[in-house]
Design a protein around this motif. Structure first.
Motif, PDB file in Angstrom:
ATOM      1  N   ARG A  11     -44.437  17.933  17.197  1.00  0.00           N
ATOM      2  CA  ARG A  11     -43.831  18.244  15.907  1.00  0.00           C
ATOM      3  C   ARG A  11     -43.838  19.755  15.709  1.00  0.00           C
ATOM      4  O   ARG A  11     -44.861  20.404  15.965  1.00  0.00           O
ATOM      5  CB  ARG A  11     -44.629  17.581  14.777  1.00  0.00           C
ATOM      6  CG  ARG A  11     -43.905  17.625  13.424  1.00  0.00           C
ATOM      7  CD  ARG A  11     -44.842  17.307  12.273  1.00  0.00           C
ATOM      8  NE  ARG A  11     -45.723  18.417  12.017  1.00  0.00           N
ATOM      9  CZ  ARG A  11     -47.049  18.334  11.970  1.00  0.00           C
ATOM     10  NH1 ARG A  11     -47.650  17.183  12.159  1.00  0.00           N
ATOM     11  NH2 ARG A  11     -47.772  19.415  11.746  1.00  0.00           N
ATOM     12  N   THR A  12     -42.714  20.317  15.277  1.00  0.00           N
ATOM     13  CA  THR A  12     -42.659  21.779  15.141  1.00  0.00           C
ATOM     14  C   THR A  12     -42.109  22.234  13.783  1.00  0.00           C
ATOM     15  O   THR A  12     -42.068  23.419  13.517  1.00  0.00           O
ATOM     16  CB  THR A  12     -41.733  22.392  16.214  1.00  0.00           C
ATOM     17  OG1 THR A  12     -40.439  21.791  16.094  1.00  0.00           O
ATOM     18  CG2 THR A  12     -42.276  22.158  17.623  1.00  0.00           C
ATOM     19  N   TYR A  13     -41.670  21.322  12.928  1.00  0.00           N
ATOM     20  CA  TYR A  13     -40.777  21.749  11.846  1.00  0.00           C
ATOM     21  C   TYR A  13     -41.435  22.413  10.639  1.00  0.00           C
ATOM     22  O   TYR A  13     -40.770  23.082   9.859  1.00  0.00           O
ATOM     23  CB  TYR A  13     -39.906  20.573  11.384  1.00  0.00           C
ATOM     24  CG  TYR A  13     -40.631  19.457  10.642  1.00  0.00           C
ATOM     25  CD1 TYR A  13     -40.995  19.579   9.308  1.00  0.00           C
ATOM     26  CD2 TYR A  13     -40.929  18.248  11.285  1.00  0.00           C
ATOM     27  CE1 TYR A  13     -41.633  18.551   8.634  1.00  0.00           C
ATOM     28  CE2 TYR A  13     -41.568  17.213  10.621  1.00  0.00           C
ATOM     29  CZ  TYR A  13     -41.921  17.364   9.291  1.00  0.00           C
ATOM     30  OH  TYR A  13     -42.556  16.349   8.636  1.00  0.00           O
TER      31      TYR A  13
ATOM     32  N   THR B 151     -37.401  13.560   8.801  1.00  0.00           N
ATOM     33  CA  THR B 151     -37.846  14.015  10.117  1.00  0.00           C
ATOM     34  C   THR B 151     -38.227  12.858  11.029  1.00  0.00           C
ATOM     35  O   THR B 151     -38.464  13.076  12.217  1.00  0.00           O
ATOM     36  CB  THR B 151     -39.067  14.940   9.974  1.00  0.00           C
ATOM     37  OG1 THR B 151     -40.131  14.185   9.351  1.00  0.00           O
ATOM     38  CG2 THR B 151     -38.743  16.136   9.108  1.00  0.00           C
TER      39      THR B 151
ATOM     40  N   THR C 287     -45.586  16.818   6.120  1.00  0.00           N
ATOM     41  CA  THR C 287     -45.656  16.299   7.497  1.00  0.00           C
ATOM     42  C   THR C 287     -46.162  14.859   7.523  1.00  0.00           C
ATOM     43  O   THR C 287     -46.700  14.393   8.526  1.00  0.00           O
ATOM     44  CB  THR C 287     -46.526  17.200   8.386  1.00  0.00           C
ATOM     45  OG1 THR C 287     -47.802  17.377   7.769  1.00  0.00           O
ATOM     46  CG2 THR C 287     -45.888  18.543   8.598  1.00  0.00           C
TER      47      THR C 287
ATOM     48  N   ASP D 286     -31.615  18.726  14.928  1.00  0.00           N
ATOM     49  CA  ASP D 286     -32.848  19.383  14.506  1.00  0.00           C
ATOM     50  C   ASP D 286     -32.579  20.145  13.217  1.00  0.00           C
ATOM     51  O   ASP D 286     -31.465  20.614  12.980  1.00  0.00           O
ATOM     52  CB  ASP D 286     -33.324  20.373  15.573  1.00  0.00           C
ATOM     53  CG  ASP D 286     -34.020  19.660  16.716  1.00  0.00           C
ATOM     54  OD1 ASP D 286     -34.379  18.480  16.544  1.00  0.00           O
ATOM     55  OD2 ASP D 286     -34.196  20.291  17.768  1.00  0.00           O
ATOM     56  N   LEU D 287     -33.622  20.299  12.439  1.00  0.00           N
ATOM     57  CA  LEU D 287     -33.500  20.988  11.163  1.00  0.00           C
ATOM     58  C   LEU D 287     -32.932  22.393  11.333  1.00  0.00           C
ATOM     59  O   LEU D 287     -32.140  22.862  10.520  1.00  0.00           O
ATOM     60  CB  LEU D 287     -34.890  21.042  10.514  1.00  0.00           C
ATOM     61  CG  LEU D 287     -35.003  21.452   9.067  1.00  0.00           C
ATOM     62  CD1 LEU D 287     -34.151  20.567   8.166  1.00  0.00           C
ATOM     63  CD2 LEU D 287     -36.459  21.376   8.637  1.00  0.00           C
ATOM     64  N   GLY D 288     -33.308  23.072  12.397  1.00  0.00           N
ATOM     65  CA  GLY D 288     -32.898  24.458  12.606  1.00  0.00           C
ATOM     66  C   GLY D 288     -31.418  24.626  12.881  1.00  0.00           C
ATOM     67  O   GLY D 288     -30.909  25.740  12.893  1.00  0.00           O
TER      68      GLY D 288
ATOM     69  N   PHE E 104     -33.374  13.129  11.578  1.00  0.00           N
ATOM     70  CA  PHE E 104     -33.743  13.516  12.948  1.00  0.00           C
ATOM     71  C   PHE E 104     -32.808  12.905  13.982  1.00  0.00           C
ATOM     72  O   PHE E 104     -32.729  13.376  15.109  1.00  0.00           O
ATOM     73  CB  PHE E 104     -35.185  13.084  13.222  1.00  0.00           C
ATOM     74  CG  PHE E 104     -35.370  11.581  13.196  1.00  0.00           C
ATOM     75  CD1 PHE E 104     -35.469  10.888  11.996  1.00  0.00           C
ATOM     76  CD2 PHE E 104     -35.431  10.867  14.377  1.00  0.00           C
ATOM     77  CE1 PHE E 104     -35.622   9.511  11.979  1.00  0.00           C
ATOM     78  CE2 PHE E 104     -35.590   9.487  14.362  1.00  0.00           C
ATOM     79  CZ  PHE E 104     -35.679   8.809  13.155  1.00  0.00           C
TER      80      PHE E 104
ATOM     81  N   ALA F 172     -39.365  24.768   8.183  1.00  0.00           N
ATOM     82  CA  ALA F 172     -38.910  24.107   6.947  1.00  0.00           C
ATOM     83  C   ALA F 172     -39.469  24.813   5.719  1.00  0.00           C
ATOM     84  O   ALA F 172     -38.816  24.868   4.667  1.00  0.00           O
ATOM     85  CB  ALA F 172     -39.323  22.636   6.952  1.00  0.00           C
TER      86      ALA F 172
END
Ligand code: MG
Ligand code: ZN
Length: 335
Positions: free
Chosen positions: A191-193, A179, A91, A163-165, A159, A197
């Motif tokens: 921030r949620t990843y 990110t 992060t 989104d990564l998801g 980013f 991840a």
């Protein structure tokens, strides 16, 4: 898994803010490591991560090098060379001291451009973190390292795209996701990843090689929060890191062959839970805005976990991991 700056008091405080046990409480084995660096009782993240990565103590600010300035081979490089899958999820910027110590060899952690170049010399199969600017909009030269990664069989996403998801990732290729341009946001700013991840990394790496994998996940900002003596920021980052630990432990439960080690590189802030504290109403104090020299807890789970009880140098964590992965240890200095 490295909680940067995550000492015992910060972890205790996180536990007392919750109604139910946190994931750190799932670990059956706990030990302590001595975090001091080669030249200072107070280590920094560069020397701390180099101890984990290489198995030798080095000078503060140095990443992936010995005290004589020669490069030390990291456990990640060795795992990659022996056919294991490898990953880094952080992060901070991906060139920050903690992740850098696993793939880069530089006298100073501040050499972000050179550290980014070092990332192209080792094939890290799964990468998630910030710092896109060190790869495309570089000050020092006009190399585009994102293009160079793509030329080396990486799927690279940022980013700016999705989104990564939202990705279906092909585990036969390598994957890098940036990110943010610079540092990722704090979790309190959206921030949620990290938990997602972390889970994605375990699934991906497990499919990427049948020889196993080495993955380093960092809760990078626990340290930054503690430097600024912001208890709310620190606890939010620690609980986000704990959620990521939960994802990895769930994977380890299903997989049955995964050793999970969680520790900090050092304590930050001289955190205290002062008298008068109540559950969810903690009186958190700080004795410093810097790193402190206290022992750091090590939490272990899974096959080989029993080797991590007791008190030992931070460098011993590297030797224990290498032995359990049956990696060649002949190049590791025995200090
Ligand atoms: Mg760090
Ligand atoms: Zn720090």
């Amino acid at each position: 898994m490295i909680g940067d700056g995550m000492g015992l008091s910060a972890a205790s405080a996180a536990m007392y803010t919750q109604n139910k046990p946190i994931h750190l409480e799932r670990f059956p084995v706990v030990g302590f490591h001595k975090a001091h660096s080669a030249n200072n009782l107070k280590t920094d993240s560069a020397a701390g991560a180099t101890a984990f990565a290489c198995g030798n103590k080095t000078y503060n600010s140095a990443v992936g090098i010995n005290t004589d300035s020669t490069a030390c081979e990291t456990i990640l490089e060795q795992a990659e060379a022996q056919g294991l899958a490898t990953g880094l999820v952080v992060t901070s910027v991906i060139t920050h001291a903690t992740p850098a110590a696993f793939y880069a060899h530089q006298l100073l952690r501040a050499f972000n451009d050179q550290i980014a170049e070092d990332l192209l010399k080792t094939e890290v199969d799964f990468i998630v973190g910030g710092g896109k600017r060190y790869f495309d909009y570089r000050d020092g030269d006009d190399r585009n390292l994102i293009k160079e990664l793509k030329d080396k069989n990486y799927v690279v996403r940022t980013f700016l795209e999705q989104d990564l998801g939202q990705f279906t990732v092909d585990p036969t290729k390598n994957f890098a996701y940036f990110t943010s341009n610079e540092d990722p946001l704090p979790v309190m700013q959206g921030r949620t990843y990290l938990p997602f991840a972390s889970r994605m990394a375990t699934t991906f790496l497990n499919q990427h090689s049948d020889k196993g994998f080495f993955l380093m996940i960092e809760g990078s900002q626990i340290d930054w929060a503690a430097h600024s003596n912001q208890a709310d920021y620190m606890l939010a980052e620690l609980l986000d890191f704990d959620e990521s630990i939960g994802e990895v432990l769930d994977f380890a439960d299903e997989n049955q062959e995964t050793l999970v080690i969680v520790t900090g590189d050092h304590e930050t802030g001289g955190v205290a839970i002062n008298p008068g504290s109540k559950r969810k109403k903690l009186k958190i104090g700080f004795t410093s805005n810097d790193h402190t020299c206290t022992l750091v807890p090590v939490y272990a789970y899974g096959p080989g976990a029993e080797h991590f009880s007791g008190i030992y140098d931070n460098t011993a964590i590297n030797r224990k991991m290498r032995a359990l992965l049956q990696l060649d240890t002949s190049s590791v200095s025995q200090r």
